[in-house]
Design an enzyme around this catalytic site. Structure first.
Site, PDB file in Angstrom:
ATOM      1  N   LYS A 155      22.509   7.243  -7.553  1.00 36.58           N
ATOM      2  CA  LYS A 155      22.725   6.054  -7.110  1.00 36.58           C
ATOM      3  C   LYS A 155      21.190   5.504  -6.389  1.00 36.58           C
ATOM      4  CE  LYS A 155      24.780   7.694  -2.818  1.00 36.58           C
ATOM      5  NZ  LYS A 155      24.940   7.318  -1.591  1.00 36.58           N
TER       6      LYS A 155
ATOM      7  N   TYR B  26      -2.054  -5.366  13.883  1.00 39.70           N
ATOM      8  CA  TYR B  26      -1.403  -6.585  14.764  1.00 39.70           C
ATOM      9  C   TYR B  26      -0.992  -6.216  16.305  1.00 39.70           C
ATOM     10  CZ  TYR B  26      -0.859  -9.022  10.160  1.00 39.70           C
ATOM     11  OH  TYR B  26      -0.973  -9.933   9.339  1.00 39.70           O
TER      12      TYR B  26
END
Ligand SMILES: Cc1ncc(COP(=O)(O)O)c(C=O)c1O
EC number: 5.1.1.1
Length: 391
Positions: A46, A283
């Site tokens: 999956k 940042y």
């Protein structure tokens, strides 16, 4: 130039790449089969094979002896059954995450084994099977204590089993499996393991007393496959272990079980530059260079699945040395302090891999980000090309 050299050069030119070692995956499947010699193996692919590529991993797992593959959604399962997938026609494909109005008819026609946890789903699949004129393959899912999907024990289970028996008698379906899923199999000795096992035995015994004859009963995920032989029943359903990642640090490291990590995530440095001391980095300036140094720019970010939570903590191997993410991980890039080293732009930065070249592992990143190895590999984004080795 040989084909291998040309391929290696082309791969090196990529901004970043996730190498998927299919030989390692096959060896992992064989190791898992040895742990559960009496059981069939369902390769859980999956979420695009936990980020590794569902189709190629399914093929490799089948080559190594998996006789089932499992997915969450019916769409994932249908893609594996398509002619283009090239998987064996008799491969059993199971999916378990259904919502009302799902593609039941396509699933019946594609001979998928579908999971049913509730009457609404049994009714929808029965109607689809009648319309298709093909009996559906249905696996009844018991909630033995996970408290997530699955049918509750007691009256709900009795009602579901009764309805399945009626639909079976009518010829609309065949109950091919009875199954469940563990809550804490990755926590050795957790009392819920024995409790779930007892309940699983009770619920399957009840269904069989009523007359169901499932081909397979199964509950074992990776940690149970690796450490709890009494849970193997007729089939084991490993996911993460097949990709060579440990289910949890408490269980051990992959090598303890003869498993090898399948994915290596690497990038080519986009920039190497000298900066003075006291220079803020990325940042928010959560990192400031302690003195004059060199910085390397790694062109991978949270858009590629590198967890922002690993800002200032994630490890990276550059030029044979472990470096740590300096400051914040941004959407597309982050920085490492190279401490004066000056690798060429384009030099390899390895975020994680098997660990035998000295690189960090997915488990190291999980620890750095406060998560699990599953999330690290599964979230590597589609912008990162997968490069398959030993296909
Ligand atoms: C129903 C089910 N079975 C098996 C697995 C495989 O689990 P693991 O990756 O821990 O082996 C999963 C994955 O979460 C699952 O949802």
């Amino acid at each position: 130039m040989s084909e291998t050299t040309a391929r290696r050069d082309a791969d090196a030119a990529l901004r970043a790449r996730a190498e998927i070692d299919l030989a390692a995956l096959r060896a992992n499947v064989r190791a898992l089969r040895e742990r559960a010699p009496g059981a069939a193996l369902m390769a859980v692919v999956k979420a695009d094979g936990y980020g590794h590529g569902a189709l190629r991993c399914a093929r490799a797992a089948v080559e190594a002896g998996a006789s089932w593959v499992g997915t969450a959604t019916p769409q994932e399962a249908l893609a594996l059954r398509s002619a283009e997938a090239g998987l064996p026609d008799d491969l059993r494909i199971m999916c378990w995450l259904w919502t009302p109005g799902g593609p039941w008819r396509e699933a019946v026609e594609a001979r998928l084994d579908v999971s049913v946890s509730a009457l609404w789903a049994l009714e929808e699949v029965t109607a689809a099977a009648r319309a298709a004129g093909i009996p559906a393959r249905v696996q009844l899912k018991a909630d033995t204590g996970l408290g997530r999907g699955g049918c509750q024990p007691g009256a709900d289970w009795e009602e579901l089993v009764g309805a399945a028996l009626r639909a079976e008698a009518e010829g609309a379906l065949r109950v091919t499996g009875l199954w469940s899923h563990f809550a804490c199999a990755d926590e050795p000795g957790h009392p819920s393991i024995a409790a779930q096992l007892t309940r699983f035995r009770e619920m399957t015994a009840y269904a069989e007393r009523r007359g169901l004859r499932p081909e397979v009963r199964h509950i074992a995920n990776s940690p149970a496959t690796l450490t709890l032989p009494e849970t193997h029943f007729d089939l084991v359903r490993p996911g993460i272990a097949m990709y060579g990642v440990s289910p949890s640090p408490e269980i051990g490291v992959p090598a303890d079980f003869g498993l090898r990590p399948v994915m290596t995530l690497a990038a080519s440095l986009a920039l190497v530059k000298q900066v003075p001391g006291g220079h803020g980095v990325s940042y928010g300036h959560h990192y400031t260079t302690p003195g004059e140094t060199t910085l390397g720019l790694v062109p991978l970010g949270y858009a590629d699945g590198v967890p922002r939570h690993a800002s200032s903590t994630g490890p990276v191997l550059v030029g044979g040395k472990w470096r740590t993410v300096a400051g914040r991980i941004a959407m597309d890039q982050f920085v490492v302090d190279l401490n004066g080293d000056r690798p060429e732009p384009g030099a390899e930065a390895v975020l994680f891999g098997p660990g035998d070249r000295g690189e960090p592992t997915a488990e190291d990143w999980a620890q750095a980000a406060g998560t699990i190895g599953y999330e690290i590999v599964t979230r590597i984004g589609s912008r990162v090309p997968r490069v398959y080795l030993d296909e």
